[in-house]
Each structure stands twice: as structure tokens, then as C-alpha cells.
Design an enzyme around this catalytic site. Structure first.
Site, PDB file in Angstrom:
ATOM      1  N   ASN A 110       8.074  62.428  17.692  1.00 39.78           N
ATOM      2  CA  ASN A 110       9.389  61.943  18.090  1.00 39.78           C
ATOM      3  C   ASN A 110      10.079  61.239  16.929  1.00 39.78           C
ATOM      4  OD1 ASN A 110      11.386  61.195  20.282  1.00 39.78           O
ATOM      5  ND2 ASN A 110      10.886  59.180  19.439  1.00 39.78           N
ATOM      6  N   GLU A 111      11.285  61.680  16.630  1.00 43.78           N
ATOM      7  CA  GLU A 111      12.144  61.043  15.630  1.00 43.78           C
ATOM      8  C   GLU A 111      11.409  60.664  14.341  1.00 43.78           C
ATOM      9  OE1 GLU A 111      14.315  57.798  17.430  1.00 43.78           O
ATOM     10  OE2 GLU A 111      15.615  59.192  18.490  1.00 43.78           O
TER      11      GLU A 111
ATOM     12  N   GLN B 116       6.179  52.335  25.725  1.00 44.11           N
ATOM     13  CA  GLN B 116       7.314  51.589  26.263  1.00 44.11           C
ATOM     14  C   GLN B 116       7.207  51.325  27.768  1.00 44.11           C
ATOM     15  OE1 GLN B 116      10.059  54.396  23.944  1.00 44.11           O
ATOM     16  NE2 GLN B 116      11.274  52.540  24.035  1.00 44.11           N
TER      17      GLN B 116
END
Ligand code: BGC
Length: 422
Positions: free
Chosen positions: A157-158, A19
Site C-alpha cells: 500500500n502506497e 489501524q
């Protein structure tokens, strides 16, 4: 009123490699963004060029007085070809980590934040039977390289969002499969990945604290909606909790509340759906794709964020309480909490109200140890591109100039005082 947090409470911000870094060309996401039929709004491109600007970015965060930086190492850069580890990429993450430590900050490293190397993506990503072992091998390599520089590791993550986003076609993630079978299979792969990556970290560095970071939602339902709620909780949270019992901490990430309140006449239909294999298999994925409300669709009479989520800063307290019920006595860290908004005053309000609600949770005896806000910088919001602004620091993507927003100063002050004024 001034709400004091316990001594040693960890205050921070978070980002993820894809990101912010830019040009993550060996990743499945890069390929996905450039596919002719991609659902992604725009390619990630140079992102915010943190690959080259990490020193300035870390200095900026240190100057704001925000002590923890949660960032991720990028598997696709470190193992661009299967089995061949790129030492220069490993050196890069060692330098980033050193820079964080030398700035007097604490690095918290996420080993896998959504992206995969493109060669693994091409084999179906988490559907590939060897994905968990391959993840573990990469994790060992990273942890050996970073050595005693890192005390805090987040594994996957998630995982719930990875499976939901990529394998049942919900929110435009790769590889874009769409059936219940693939959704379940990806969940199983991720569960094994969670267990093996934790073991890999523990083996290379037993002193480090390691945990998965779970996407959780504050759910509300009426009677008719309860089976739907339970189904989602199980697919998104509980199946991953079931393999997190040996984690050192539970990472909780919450953005909103979801109310599932269909009219009562639908109750028998929902029950039938829940029990009937064929219906569940075909109708449910379609229903999910139609219902996933992302990208700003406004709900009637409800205050919403730019993501179209209900504005609900306190949701984080409800989910932390739930995590504490599932794992009594285990340390919990809020590893993400944030809001997409162009109105930074709203971000400050969101943080203040969320922190006040978390303070009450701590007062009730829940061992909550830290809070890392999503995100340090405005960045690439996956399938939605750059339109969503989650950052405490704004970025002009033409010039790559950084401008801290008042919310960044707010969090810096909270961190320095270890207290929030409400
Ligand atoms: C993810 C982030 C994402 C954020 C905001 C979380 O699901 O971990 O990568 O940007 O939420 O949507």
C-alpha cells in the site's frame, strides 16, 4: 441528475490491520509508538478491536449494502519471529475472509499496509537488502492459505508514502531516517518488493488480480514550481509506476491537490537545488520536513480538511486520468478516497462530488472498475492518532460501539443502485 455506473462496478470500503485490529505488538509501528521520543500522538492500543469484532463489523457493512471489503493481513502477526509462521494468525485471516464471502461480499486483500514485523524494522525496514524477498515469502504463505477465497490482491500500500513517511523524516513514520540516500534506498527496496510480491501472488494463484495501490496527488504548479513538482511526482509516483506495468490493475488513492507555486524570483534557486548534488542531499530533506503540512494547519483562503489538506474531492478524477495516460487500457480501481472531518454532511458532499468527477472519467473511456472509500470506520490515523475521523461508521472507543453515519447509508445506496444522484 442520476449518474449510472457501468455494470459490475465494484463499490466498497477499506481498512488496514494496524489501524483497526488493536494490539499489533509484534509490529515496527507498535515499537515506534512506544519509543520515548516517538512523534506519534498516541499509541494504537486496542484500536477498534476488529481483531475480535470482525464478524459484527462485516455484518454491519453487509447490512449497509456495501459489497467490497478491502482489508489487510498483518505480516507482524503472521510472521512474529523471522521464518516462523503463526498458523493461528493465518487461520484468523482465513476466517475473516470466509466471513466476508459468506456475507455475500467480495474480499480485497492488501498484503502489506505500512507495518512490518518488528524484527525487520530493527534491521532498518525497507533499507534491509533482504526485505523484498522476505515480503515475497510472506505473501506466498498468505496467498496459499487464502486460496480460492480471494480474487483481488493489493501488494504494497502506497509505497511512495512508506518511503516519504519513514525514510526522509516527513510525516513521523518508522524507522525515522532523514537523508536523501536513505529515501532513495527505501524506494529501491520497495520497488523490488512490489515486483517480487506480485510474482509471489501470481505463482500461488495465477487467477487472482493483483496490483499495487499508489498514493497520488493532483499537482498544480507555476513555472518556478515545476521542477519541484516533477521531483515529487518522480519520487512518490513515477518510480513505482515503472515497476507496475505487469500489474493486473492500478490502485489509485488520492486525498487532495497540491499547488506548488513559489514566487518567480525563486526559480533560479530551485533550479540550482535540483541540479546540485550537495544541496539536494542536505537542503531538500530539510525543506520537505518543514513543508509537510499535516494535522490541521490552515492554509490561507483555501477550504481545508481536518488533515490540513485542500478540500478537493475531484482530485481523484485528475489522478485517475493521469494513471490512465501512463497505463493506457489497463484496469484502474480507486482503492482509497476519503476525507478527515467531524462533519459527516461534508463527507457525503465529498463523496458525491468525487463520484461525479469519476463518472465523467468513465464516460471518456477510462476503464475504471471500482471505488473503495477510505475508511469503513473511524480508526488509528498513524502518527496523528485517533483525532482524525475518516470513517463512514463512528466508533466510541470506550465502549467500542459502532454507529453508522449518514455517509455509510449514502454509499450503501449508491452501491445498491449503481448510480449517484447529483
Ligand atoms: C493510507 C491510510 C490512511 C489514509 C488517510 C492513506 O495514506 O493508506 O492508511 O489512513 O491515507 O490518511
Amino acid at each position: 441528475m442520476r449518474l449510472e455506473f457501468p455494470p459490475g462496478f465494484m463499490w466498497g470500503t477499506a481498512t488496514a490491520a494496524h489501524q483497526v485490529e488493536g494490539n499489533n505488538r509484534s509490529s515496527d509501528w507498535w515499537a515506534w509508538e512506544h519509543h520515548p521520543k516517538t512523534p506519534v500522538a498516541e499509541p494504537s492500543g486496542d484500536a477498534i478491536d476488529q481483531l475480535n469484532r470482525y464478524e459484527d463489523d462485516i455484518a454491519l457493512l453487509a447490512g449497509l449494502g456495501i459489497p467490497v471489503y478491502r482489508f489487510s493481513t498483518e505480516w507482524a502477526r503472521i510472521e512474529p519471529t523471522e521464518g516462523e509462521f503463526d498458523q493461528s494468525a493465518l487461520d484468523h485471516y482465513r476466517r475473516v475472509t470466509e466471513t466476508v464471502s459468506e456475507a455475500g461480499m467480495t474480499p480485497m486483500v492488501t498484503l502489506n499496509h505500512f507495518t512490518l514485523p518488528v524484527w525487520l524494522g530493527a534491521r532498518g525496514g525497507w533499507l534491509s537488502p533482504d526485505a523484498p524477498e522476505l515480503l515475497a515469502r510472506y505473501c506466498s504463505r498468505v496467498v496459499e492459505e487464502l486460496g480460492d477465497l480471494v480474487d483481488w490482491y493489493c501488494t504494497i500500500n502506497e509505497p511512495g508514502v512508506v518511503a516519504f513517511g519513514g525514510y526522509v523524516g516527513a510525516i513521523g513514520f518508522p524507522p525515522g531516517t532523514t537523508t536523501m540516500t536513505e529515501w532513495d534506498q527505501a524506494i529501491e527496496g520497495l520497488r523490488r518488493g512490489l515486483a517480487l510480491s506480485r510474482e509471489a501472488v501470481k505463482q500461488s494463484r495465477p487467477e487472482a488480480k493483483v496490483g499495487a495501490t499508489h498514493a497520488m496527488i493532483e499537482y498544480e504548479s507555476n513555472d518556478a514550481g515545476r521542477p519541484i513538482m516533477e521531483f515529487f511526482r518522480s519520487q512518490m509516483e513515477d518510480r513505482f509506476f515503472a515497476v507496475s506495468g505487469d500489474d493486473d490493475f492500478i490502485g489509485v488513492q488520492t486525498y487532495t491537490r497540491q499547488t506548488i507555486a513559489p514566487p518567480s524570483w525563486t526559480a533560479p534557486i530551485v533550479k540550482a537545488l535540483a541540479g546540485n548534488g550537495a544541496l539536494r542531499k542536505h537542503a531538500l530533506p530539510r525543506l520537505i520536513r518543514n513543508q509537510a503540512n499535516l494535522g490541521g494547519e490552515q492554509k490561507k483562503g483555501v477550504r481545508t480538511t481536518d488533515m490540513g489538506y485542500e478540500y478537493r474531492p475531484e482530485a481523484i478524477a485528475a489522478t485517475v486520468r493521469r494513471a490512465a495516460e501512463v497505463f493506457p487500457g489497463k484496469d484502474i480501481i480507486v482503492t482509497e478516497h476519503g476525507i478527515a472531518t467531524t462533519n459527516d454532511e461534508e463527507r457525503v458532499e465529498f463523496m458525491r462530488d468525487g463520484l461525479a468527477a469519476l463518472h465523467a472519467v468513465i464516460a471518456d473511456g477510462v476503464p475504471l472498475r471500482g471505488y473503495t472509500h477510505w475508511s469503513a470506520f473511524d480508526n488509528f490515523e498513524w502518527a496523528l492518532g485517533y483525532r482524525m475521523q475518516f470513517g463512514l461508521i463512528g466508533v466510541d472507543r470506550e465502549t467500542q460501539e459502532r454507529t453508522p453515519k449518514p455517509s455509510a447509508e449514502f454509499l450503501g445506496r449508491v452501491a445498491q443502485e449503481n448510480a449517484v444522484e447529483v
